[in-house]
Design a protein around this motif. Structure first.
Motif, short mmCIF file in Angstrom:
data_model
loop_
_atom_site.label_atom_id
_atom_site.label_comp_id
_atom_site.label_asym_id
_atom_site.label_seq_id
_atom_site.Cartn_x
_atom_site.Cartn_y
_atom_site.Cartn_z
N GLY A 135 0.79 -1.23 0.00
CA GLY A 135 0.00 0.00 0.00
C GLY A 135 0.82 1.27 0.00
N SER A 175 3.94 1.81 -1.42
CA SER A 175 4.77 2.09 -2.58
C SER A 175 3.89 2.47 -3.77
CB SER A 175 5.59 0.86 -2.92
OG SER A 175 4.75 -0.17 -3.34
N GLY A 176 4.50 2.81 -4.86
CA GLY A 176 3.76 3.10 -6.07
C GLY A 176 2.93 4.36 -5.93
N CYS A 177 2.11 4.63 -6.94
CA CYS A 177 1.33 5.84 -6.91
C CYS A 177 0.01 5.63 -6.19
CB CYS A 177 1.12 6.37 -8.33
SG CYS A 177 -0.50 6.08 -9.02
N SER A 178 -0.67 6.71 -5.88
CA SER A 178 -1.87 6.64 -5.04
C SER A 178 -3.02 5.93 -5.73
CB SER A 178 -2.30 8.04 -4.65
OG SER A 178 -1.18 8.81 -4.30
N VAL A 179 -3.04 5.97 -7.05
CA VAL A 179 -4.09 5.25 -7.76
C VAL A 179 -3.99 3.77 -7.40
CG1 VAL A 179 -5.12 4.82 -10.01
CG2 VAL A 179 -3.76 6.86 -9.65
N GLU A 180 -2.75 3.28 -7.34
CA GLU A 180 -2.56 1.89 -6.95
C GLU A 180 -3.09 1.63 -5.57
OE1 GLU A 180 1.83 1.56 -8.52
OE2 GLU A 180 1.07 -0.41 -7.92
N SER A 181 -2.77 2.52 -4.63
CA SER A 181 -3.24 2.33 -3.26
C SER A 181 -4.75 2.19 -3.22
CB SER A 181 -2.82 3.51 -2.39
OG SER A 181 -1.44 3.75 -2.54
N ALA A 182 -5.43 3.09 -3.91
CA ALA A 182 -6.89 3.07 -3.91
C ALA A 182 -7.40 1.76 -4.51
CB ALA A 182 -7.43 4.25 -4.69
N LEU A 183 -6.83 1.38 -5.65
CA LEU A 183 -7.29 0.15 -6.29
C LEU A 183 -6.96 -1.07 -5.46
CD1 LEU A 183 -6.57 0.88 -10.04
CD2 LEU A 183 -8.77 0.63 -8.92
N VAL A 200 -7.22 -1.23 -2.34
CA VAL A 200 -8.22 -1.31 -1.28
C VAL A 200 -9.57 -1.81 -1.82
CG1 VAL A 200 -9.56 0.01 0.37
CG2 VAL A 200 -7.14 0.48 0.08
N ILE A 201 -9.98 -1.30 -2.98
CA ILE A 201 -11.31 -1.65 -3.49
C ILE A 201 -11.26 -2.67 -4.61
CG2 ILE A 201 -12.19 0.62 -2.88
CD1 ILE A 201 -12.11 1.34 -5.80
N GLY A 202 -10.06 -3.16 -4.94
CA GLY A 202 -9.89 -4.03 -6.09
C GLY A 202 -10.23 -5.49 -5.84
N ARG A 258 -11.98 -12.47 -14.24
CA ARG A 258 -12.55 -11.18 -13.86
C ARG A 258 -13.07 -10.42 -15.06
NH1 ARG A 258 -11.13 -8.01 -9.48
NH2 ARG A 258 -12.99 -6.83 -8.98
N LEU A 278 -14.62 -2.13 -12.33
CA LEU A 278 -13.42 -2.60 -11.65
C LEU A 278 -12.75 -3.72 -12.43
CD1 LEU A 278 -14.53 -2.51 -7.91
CD2 LEU A 278 -12.81 -1.10 -9.06
N VAL A 318 -2.37 2.74 -13.03
CA VAL A 318 -1.23 3.63 -13.21
C VAL A 318 -0.98 3.93 -14.67
CG1 VAL A 318 0.95 4.06 -12.09
CG2 VAL A 318 -0.30 2.01 -11.53
N LEU A 343 -10.02 9.00 -7.57
CA LEU A 343 -9.47 7.82 -6.91
C LEU A 343 -8.08 8.11 -6.37
CD1 LEU A 343 -10.29 4.52 -8.82
CD2 LEU A 343 -10.63 5.05 -6.41
N LYS A 344 -7.30 8.79 -7.19
CA LYS A 344 -5.95 9.15 -6.78
C LYS A 344 -5.97 10.01 -5.53
CE LYS A 344 -2.17 11.84 -8.73
NZ LYS A 344 -1.02 11.47 -7.90
N TRP A 380 -8.33 10.23 -3.34
CA TRP A 380 -8.80 9.41 -2.23
C TRP A 380 -7.67 8.50 -1.73
CZ3 TRP A 380 -9.39 4.35 -0.82
CH2 TRP A 380 -10.23 4.10 0.26
N GLY A 381 -6.92 7.94 -2.66
CA GLY A 381 -5.80 7.08 -2.29
C GLY A 381 -4.79 7.82 -1.44
N GLU A 382 -4.58 9.10 -1.76
CA GLU A 382 -3.64 9.89 -0.96
C GLU A 382 -4.14 10.05 0.48
OE1 GLU A 382 -3.22 13.28 -3.48
OE2 GLU A 382 -1.86 12.11 -4.76
N ARG A 405 -3.62 6.83 2.34
CA ARG A 405 -2.24 6.57 2.75
C ARG A 405 -1.85 7.39 3.96
NH1 ARG A 405 0.70 5.93 -3.03
NH2 ARG A 405 2.57 5.68 -1.77
N LEU A 462 -2.46 5.59 7.24
CA LEU A 462 -1.72 4.37 7.56
C LEU A 462 -0.79 4.55 8.74
CD1 LEU A 462 -0.87 3.00 4.00
CD2 LEU A 462 -2.66 2.27 5.57
#
Lengths: 109, 109
Positions: free
Chosen positions: A7, A9-17, A19-21, B3, B17, B27, B97-98, B100-102, B105, B108
């Motif tokens: 969670g 590392s990488g960009c925030s889009v990844e973090s969000a996905l 969580v909800i992915g 999926r 999704l 990304v 999403l980005k 929100w991801g921020e 994080r 955390l």
DNA sequence: CGGTATCCAGCGCGATACTG
DNA sequence: CAGTATCGCGCTGGATACCG
């Protein structure tokens, strides 16, 4: 849980996905956005999700702070799930995604 | 591709999704939202994504109509990727999403 | 440069059975 | 009712090598 673990590392889009992915998380969150639900109610709303998977996905959403789990000391047992304020902050995005998903489906062959 | 295959069943949140849920798709789409990019440029922007995975994810995004692939008959070969109008319609959601991801994080431990 | 081809590990997820 | 426990399969995605 390779996806969820990274969670930070990488960009925030990844973090969000991350969580909800999960396989069922989007739908679970969507249904919970309509109000508090019991475990059994969620089961009925997601017929093709196994009990085990529903439990697991709910636990992860709980750990990620999106869902609150309340156990009532009754017989028979009752457990209710609801979105936390933080979880609710995702709802507008979820609805946008849903709308976009509908448009996507209309393009299909 | 379990999926992606079931795009027609379930609720629309699932469909959405299924399209952007791939390991690197979020990304990739995000970077492409900043403008057209060559394959090699994308590789450099996603250092931890293998070449094979980048190719696969781009191909799926192309099939789903989000990304356009243009091959230039040159030596050395040049291949450019850009969002289609439909892909661009996802960008606002992606940015939400980005954001929100921020926030996620920052919560955390 | 921008890919395929091949091989393979890990875990996401399902099926089924049991429990307080 | 709302869970755990256990087992196992299949797909996702990683490593590496080769190609036009």
């Amino acid at each position: 849980m390779a996806r969820r673990a990274e969670g930070k590392s990488g960009c925030s889009v990844e973090s969000a996905l991350a969580v909800i992915g999960g396989r069922w998380k989007g739908v679970v969150l969507y249904w919970l956005s309509t109000g508090t639900l019991r475990f059994g109610e969620l089961r009925r709303l997601l017929p093709s999700c196994t009990q085990r998977m529903l439990t697991l996905q709910l636990r992860e959403l709980e750990q990620d702070g999106l869902v609150k789990r309340t156990v009532y000391a009754e017989v028979p047992p009752r457990v209710e799930y609801e979105l936390t304020p933080f979880g609710r902050s995702l709802v507008p995005i979820l609805l946008d995604l849903k709308a976009w998903g509908e448009r996507y489906r209309r393009r299909l062959p």
